[in-house]
Design a protein around this motif. Structure first.
Motif, mmCIF file in Angstrom:
data_model
loop_
_atom_site.group_PDB
_atom_site.id
_atom_site.type_symbol
_atom_site.label_atom_id
_atom_site.label_comp_id
_atom_site.label_asym_id
_atom_site.label_seq_id
_atom_site.Cartn_x
_atom_site.Cartn_y
_atom_site.Cartn_z
ATOM 1 N N GLY A 31 39.574 -7.725 12.487
ATOM 2 C CA GLY A 31 40.727 -7.377 13.300
ATOM 3 C C GLY A 31 40.930 -8.248 14.519
ATOM 4 O O GLY A 31 41.928 -8.104 15.219
ATOM 5 N N PHE A 32 40.012 -9.156 14.799
ATOM 6 C CA PHE A 32 40.131 -10.017 15.976
ATOM 7 C C PHE A 32 41.163 -11.100 15.728
ATOM 8 O O PHE A 32 41.122 -11.800 14.723
ATOM 9 C CB PHE A 32 38.775 -10.650 16.281
ATOM 10 C CG PHE A 32 38.766 -11.520 17.505
ATOM 11 C CD1 PHE A 32 38.929 -10.971 18.766
ATOM 12 C CD2 PHE A 32 38.577 -12.890 17.383
ATOM 13 C CE1 PHE A 32 38.905 -11.776 19.891
ATOM 14 C CE2 PHE A 32 38.554 -13.703 18.496
ATOM 15 C CZ PHE A 32 38.715 -13.146 19.760
ATOM 16 N N ALA A 33 42.112 -11.242 16.640
ATOM 17 C CA ALA A 33 43.203 -12.214 16.473
ATOM 18 C C ALA A 33 43.200 -13.280 17.557
ATOM 19 O O ALA A 33 44.195 -13.966 17.758
ATOM 20 C CB ALA A 33 44.548 -11.487 16.455
ATOM 21 N N GLY A 34 42.105 -13.425 18.268
ATOM 22 C CA GLY A 34 42.024 -14.458 19.290
ATOM 23 C C GLY A 34 42.143 -13.900 20.696
ATOM 24 O O GLY A 34 42.213 -12.685 20.905
ATOM 25 N N LEU A 35 42.175 -14.799 21.659
ATOM 26 C CA LEU A 35 42.273 -14.428 23.070
ATOM 27 C C LEU A 35 43.627 -14.838 23.634
ATOM 28 O O LEU A 35 44.196 -15.869 23.239
ATOM 29 C CB LEU A 35 41.156 -15.115 23.875
ATOM 30 C CG LEU A 35 39.724 -14.826 23.434
ATOM 31 C CD1 LEU A 35 38.751 -15.692 24.225
ATOM 32 C CD2 LEU A 35 39.395 -13.355 23.594
ATOM 33 N N ASP A 36 44.134 -14.054 24.583
ATOM 34 C CA ASP A 36 45.374 -14.453 25.240
ATOM 35 C C ASP A 36 45.060 -15.455 26.349
ATOM 36 O O ASP A 36 43.905 -15.872 26.535
ATOM 37 C CB ASP A 36 46.137 -13.232 25.762
ATOM 38 C CG ASP A 36 45.406 -12.492 26.878
ATOM 39 O OD1 ASP A 36 44.436 -13.036 27.445
ATOM 40 O OD2 ASP A 36 45.816 -11.354 27.193
ATOM 41 N N GLN B 2 42.848 -10.131 21.548
ATOM 42 C CA GLN B 2 44.047 -9.649 20.872
ATOM 43 C C GLN B 2 43.641 -9.137 19.495
ATOM 44 O O GLN B 2 42.777 -9.713 18.824
ATOM 45 C CB GLN B 2 45.070 -10.781 20.722
ATOM 46 C CG GLN B 2 45.493 -11.407 22.044
ATOM 47 C CD GLN B 2 46.200 -10.408 22.940
ATOM 48 O OE1 GLN B 2 47.266 -9.898 22.585
ATOM 49 N NE2 GLN B 2 45.621 -10.129 24.098
ATOM 50 N N TRP B 3 44.287 -8.058 19.062
ATOM 51 C CA TRP B 3 43.879 -7.412 17.819
ATOM 52 C C TRP B 3 45.016 -7.362 16.821
ATOM 53 O O TRP B 3 46.192 -7.358 17.182
ATOM 54 C CB TRP B 3 43.363 -5.998 18.101
ATOM 55 C CG TRP B 3 42.215 -5.992 19.049
ATOM 56 C CD1 TRP B 3 42.245 -5.716 20.387
ATOM 57 C CD2 TRP B 3 40.864 -6.339 18.745
ATOM 58 N NE1 TRP B 3 40.995 -5.856 20.934
ATOM 59 C CE2 TRP B 3 40.123 -6.243 19.952
ATOM 60 C CE3 TRP B 3 40.201 -6.728 17.592
ATOM 61 C CZ2 TRP B 3 38.768 -6.505 20.017
ATOM 62 C CZ3 TRP B 3 38.850 -6.991 17.644
ATOM 63 C CH2 TRP B 3 38.149 -6.877 18.853
ATOM 64 N N ARG B 4 44.663 -7.334 15.569
ATOM 65 C CA ARG B 4 45.601 -7.227 14.462
ATOM 66 C C ARG B 4 45.040 -6.222 13.465
ATOM 67 O O ARG B 4 43.867 -5.841 13.541
ATOM 68 C CB ARG B 4 45.743 -8.585 13.767
ATOM 69 C CG ARG B 4 44.440 -9.000 13.073
ATOM 70 C CD ARG B 4 44.476 -10.392 12.492
ATOM 71 N NE ARG B 4 43.157 -10.705 11.901
ATOM 72 C CZ ARG B 4 42.761 -11.913 11.584
ATOM 73 N NH1 ARG B 4 43.551 -12.944 11.814
ATOM 74 N NH2 ARG B 4 41.570 -12.108 11.030
ATOM 75 N N SER B 5 45.839 -5.826 12.509
ATOM 76 C CA SER B 5 45.314 -5.042 11.395
ATOM 77 C C SER B 5 44.420 -5.939 10.547
ATOM 78 O O SER B 5 44.714 -7.127 10.366
ATOM 79 C CB SER B 5 46.466 -4.511 10.538
ATOM 80 O OG SER B 5 45.982 -4.001 9.309
ATOM 81 N N VAL B 6 43.332 -5.377 10.020
ATOM 82 C CA VAL B 6 42.490 -6.182 9.139
ATOM 83 C C VAL B 6 43.265 -6.636 7.901
ATOM 84 O O VAL B 6 42.894 -7.622 7.254
ATOM 85 C CB VAL B 6 41.207 -5.420 8.706
ATOM 86 C CG1 VAL B 6 40.327 -5.120 9.903
ATOM 87 C CG2 VAL B 6 41.546 -4.148 7.936
#
Length: 205
Positions: free
Chosen positions: A164-169, A175-179
């Motif tokens: 679910g990790f989508a990187g850093l702002d 930042q999170w996303r759906s798996v």
């Protein structure tokens, strides 16, 4: 060929189920019959340590595990999927594993069947190694044949892990996303389904 998928998430139909379904869909496209079981929708009691299974391949408890025992007997391949909880499988999945003790104490009932593990986690295509490791250990205990998916091209992850990790702002906040939006994890899950059927075909299942 029959492929059984068992989801150990406490939230049926969510990200872990989607990852498992991707593997099962790929297996079905390759010619297998498939079924997805949600442990969260079953009544499975805790093992009470009565040790009756030291002398037989059945359990004294009467619950939904009895039907699952039969599904496992009938399957040629069993895929286990779990979210990563503190470096290992969910409590629900661990309880299921405990209840497979009757399939090991007298004889390995699942011996020779194919198997594989899938996991969801928070970090970026990692962080669930312990979860997959425990699933691999469960497969080995039952003398099953572990399948580890390997798509063509560069190695991208240690296994079928959707994260679910989508990187850093810009300020360094995660930042999170759906798996479900993790393409690498789902590519590996689909490869798992294809590899299980390919290996099963080679072995004559």
């Amino acid at each position: 060929m029959k492929v059984l998928g068992i989801n150990g998430s406490h939230r049926p139909g969510k990200g872990t189920a989607a990852l498992l379904k991707a593997a099962l869909d790929a297996a079905a496209e390759a010619g297998a019959s498939t079924e997805l079981v949600e442990l969260a929708q079953l009544d499975i009691q805790f093992c009470i340590g009565c040790n009756a299974c030291l002398g037989r391949t059945s359990c004294t408890l009467s619950d939904d595990m009895n039907d699952l025992y039969e599904k496992m007997r009938d399957a040629d391949a069993i895929l286990l999927a779990s979210p990563d909880y503190f470096g290992t499988v969910s409590a629900r999945m661990k309880n299921f594993m405990d209840r497979t003790r009757p399939f090991h104490m007298v004889e390995n009932v699942l011996k020779g069947k194919l198997g594989g593990g899938l996991a969801t986690a928070g970090l970026n295509n990692c962080g669930a190694e312990g979860t997959l490791e425990l699933i691999d250990h469960w497969l080995a205990t039952h003398e099953m044949i572990a399948v580890h998916p390997r798509p063509k091209g560069p190695v991208l992850a240690p296994g079928a892990i959707a994260t679910g990790f989508a990187g850093l702002d810009e300020e360094g906040r995660p930042q999170w996303r759906s798996v479900k939006a993790d393409p690498i994890g789902f590519d590996l899950a689909r490869q798992m389904g294809l590899d299980v059927v390919e290996m099963g075909t080679r072995l004559g299942y």
